[in-house]
Enzyme design. Sequence first.
Site, mmCIF file in Angstrom:
data_model
loop_
_atom_site.group_PDB
_atom_site.id
_atom_site.type_symbol
_atom_site.label_atom_id
_atom_site.label_comp_id
_atom_site.label_asym_id
_atom_site.label_seq_id
_atom_site.Cartn_x
_atom_site.Cartn_y
_atom_site.Cartn_z
ATOM 1 N N ARG A 22 -0.431 -13.004 18.786
ATOM 2 C CA ARG A 22 -0.550 -13.575 17.431
ATOM 3 C C ARG A 22 -1.960 -14.125 17.220
ATOM 4 O O ARG A 22 -2.551 -13.953 16.149
ATOM 5 C CB ARG A 22 0.511 -14.665 17.206
ATOM 6 C CG ARG A 22 1.890 -14.090 16.863
ATOM 7 C CD ARG A 22 2.889 -15.180 16.486
ATOM 8 N NE ARG A 22 3.348 -15.950 17.633
ATOM 9 C CZ ARG A 22 4.406 -15.632 18.382
ATOM 10 N NH1 ARG A 22 5.130 -14.561 18.091
ATOM 11 N NH2 ARG A 22 4.758 -16.368 19.410
ATOM 12 N N PHE A 44 8.411 -4.964 11.639
ATOM 13 C CA PHE A 44 9.324 -5.641 12.575
ATOM 14 C C PHE A 44 8.956 -7.131 12.584
ATOM 15 O O PHE A 44 8.682 -7.726 13.625
ATOM 16 C CB PHE A 44 9.240 -5.051 13.982
ATOM 17 C CG PHE A 44 9.375 -3.549 14.030
ATOM 18 C CD1 PHE A 44 10.641 -2.961 13.993
ATOM 19 C CD2 PHE A 44 8.264 -2.719 14.100
ATOM 20 C CE1 PHE A 44 10.778 -1.577 14.038
ATOM 21 C CE2 PHE A 44 8.387 -1.341 14.136
ATOM 22 C CZ PHE A 44 9.645 -0.766 14.117
ATOM 23 N N ASP A 70 11.258 -6.069 7.695
ATOM 24 C CA ASP A 70 12.263 -6.152 8.763
ATOM 25 C C ASP A 70 13.586 -5.652 8.190
ATOM 26 O O ASP A 70 13.841 -5.758 6.999
ATOM 27 C CB ASP A 70 12.419 -7.585 9.287
ATOM 28 C CG ASP A 70 13.013 -7.628 10.692
ATOM 29 O OD1 ASP A 70 12.251 -7.863 11.661
ATOM 30 O OD2 ASP A 70 14.238 -7.407 10.827
ATOM 31 N N ASP A 107 5.454 -4.302 16.032
ATOM 32 C CA ASP A 107 6.049 -5.020 17.177
ATOM 33 C C ASP A 107 7.549 -4.737 17.237
ATOM 34 O O ASP A 107 8.364 -5.606 16.938
ATOM 35 C CB ASP A 107 5.786 -6.526 17.032
ATOM 36 C CG ASP A 107 6.272 -7.311 18.240
ATOM 37 O OD1 ASP A 107 6.371 -6.727 19.335
ATOM 38 O OD2 ASP A 107 6.555 -8.520 18.091
ATOM 39 N N CYS A 113 7.657 -3.657 24.163
ATOM 40 C CA CYS A 113 8.273 -4.632 25.079
ATOM 41 C C CYS A 113 9.302 -3.946 25.965
ATOM 42 O O CYS A 113 10.155 -4.597 26.556
ATOM 43 C CB CYS A 113 8.889 -5.790 24.309
ATOM 44 S SG CYS A 113 10.191 -5.275 23.191
HETATM 45 N N1 SAH Z 1 7.051 -9.564 15.700
HETATM 46 C C1 SAH Z 1 8.114 -10.525 15.831
HETATM 47 C C2 SAH Z 1 9.193 -10.093 16.779
HETATM 48 C C3 SAH Z 1 9.811 -8.736 16.463
HETATM 49 S S1 SAH Z 1 11.383 -8.514 17.144
HETATM 50 C C4 SAH Z 1 7.525 -11.894 16.220
HETATM 51 O O1 SAH Z 1 6.375 -11.961 16.651
HETATM 52 O O2 SAH Z 1 8.233 -12.879 16.098
HETATM 53 C C5 SAH Z 1 11.911 -7.015 16.462
HETATM 54 C C6 SAH Z 1 12.378 -7.111 15.016
HETATM 55 O O3 SAH Z 1 12.564 -5.764 14.572
HETATM 56 C C7 SAH Z 1 13.705 -7.813 14.778
HETATM 57 O O4 SAH Z 1 13.529 -8.818 13.822
HETATM 58 C C8 SAH Z 1 14.643 -6.719 14.214
HETATM 59 O O5 SAH Z 1 15.472 -7.197 13.150
HETATM 60 C C9 SAH Z 1 13.653 -5.726 13.684
HETATM 61 N N2 SAH Z 1 14.070 -4.332 13.632
HETATM 62 C C10 SAH Z 1 14.702 -3.611 14.582
HETATM 63 N N3 SAH Z 1 14.786 -2.304 14.231
HETATM 64 C C11 SAH Z 1 14.179 -2.207 13.016
HETATM 65 C C12 SAH Z 1 13.918 -1.121 12.126
HETATM 66 N N4 SAH Z 1 14.283 0.129 12.437
HETATM 67 N N5 SAH Z 1 13.277 -1.374 10.978
HETATM 68 C C13 SAH Z 1 12.883 -2.640 10.666
HETATM 69 N N6 SAH Z 1 13.080 -3.694 11.475
HETATM 70 C C14 SAH Z 1 13.726 -3.483 12.636
#
Ligand code: SAH
Length: 391
Positions: A207, A223, A245, A295, A335
């Site tokens: 971040r 995401f 998301d 992410d 991850c």
């Molecule tokens: N970048 C964030 C963490 C991401 S976790 C941070 O720094 O806090 C992954 C996220 O992807 C979750 O919120 C989940 O709801 C979302 N997600 C999973 N599959 C997805 C998709 N196909 N399209 C959009 N969002 C998705």
Amino acid sequence: MKRVVLKKGREFSVAARRHPWIFSGALEPTDAGAEMVEVFAAGGERLGAGFHSPNSQIRVRMMPEAPVADLVAAAVGRRADFFANAATDAFRLVNAENDQLPGVVADFYAGWVVCQFTSAGAEHFKGEIASALMKFVPFCRGVAERSDVEARGKEGLSVGEGDAAFAVLAGEEPPDLVEIGEGPCKYLVDVRKGHKTGFYLDQRDARAAVGSLANGADVLNCFAYTGGFGLVARACGALSVVQVDVSADALALAKKNEALQHFCGTKTEYVEADVFQYLRSCRDEGRTFDMVVLDPPKFAATKSQVMKAARGYKDINLLAMKLLRPNGILATFSCSGAMTADLFDKVVAEAASDAGRDFQVVARTRQGADHPVALAFPEGWYLKGLVLRGV
Ligand code: SAH
């Protein structure tokens, strides 16, 4: 302590590499239950002690022969710099095998500790661990547990669901949302229902890297979860942010988080959509950005899923690259522990090749220093990040 004996020739991993796991196939039959055991090589040499988990493929997890409270105190002591750092009040206190406490995760959120216990040994010692955290963590108001972790099932432990997955183990009950500070932003953390223990603490350094490059940028944060990367970008001067998301709950908390920052103007767009589809719709509309953050959740849980996961990573990276303006920044992460850093580099390079664009690597990121990785436990490296600039 009962004794377990390794099969002939199977001592190298534990004795020479000091790896903490002994798989079921490496052990002679034993009547040990879920308990601490002494571990011996076939030749009779005593190799140390560990916790025996009769239902797991990982049959023994080696541990130091010290009181568990001492191991907790040592792990907390190694975070002294984090407690002293005014830039954040949320970080990991215990990082499982990497802190000599197999299966134990404990995260600190502004006075509240949230744990996960994902091995039979962790479950066995959890009362002692909670008391030790309460005692040794400065400013600790309460210690709670989240048991909604799939990994518990593999150890024969119950996997909690919904409200029942959250339990206070020591001290007071935390509020529904705990407010933390990290760098230039504040965040509300849902310690009961949020992902993991509530927040992606492991992306702190990433971040910061994204923030450092965001000034003046139009940013697409894919995401987004509760907004992390997008909020830091805004705080660091981004002109606009799109937070995408698939989860309405995550975006609702992202909006609350934005309200906490007191940004001027309304330059954030919230999009509840599947990222794979949203990136395609941007491409079709000719929409472009100065910075894209990718992410995603874990695409590969096991080695057998790696090739399928690689296609998913390539797909989103290729699409994201096509949306970048000249000199644009792509911050892309994986991850999936099963996907090595080398393979991730290759996948992203293939995406660039297919996109017909050149990039330079301006930063590599990984989980921060509060998520250390034991030298003998390469499995601990799961998070990889590449910050690329188009040239
Ligand atoms: N970048 C964030 C963490 C991401 S976790 C941070 O720094 O806090 C992954 C996220 O992807 C979750 O919120 C989940 O709801 C979302 N997600 C999973 N599959 C997805 C998709 N196909 N399209 C959009 N969002 C998705």
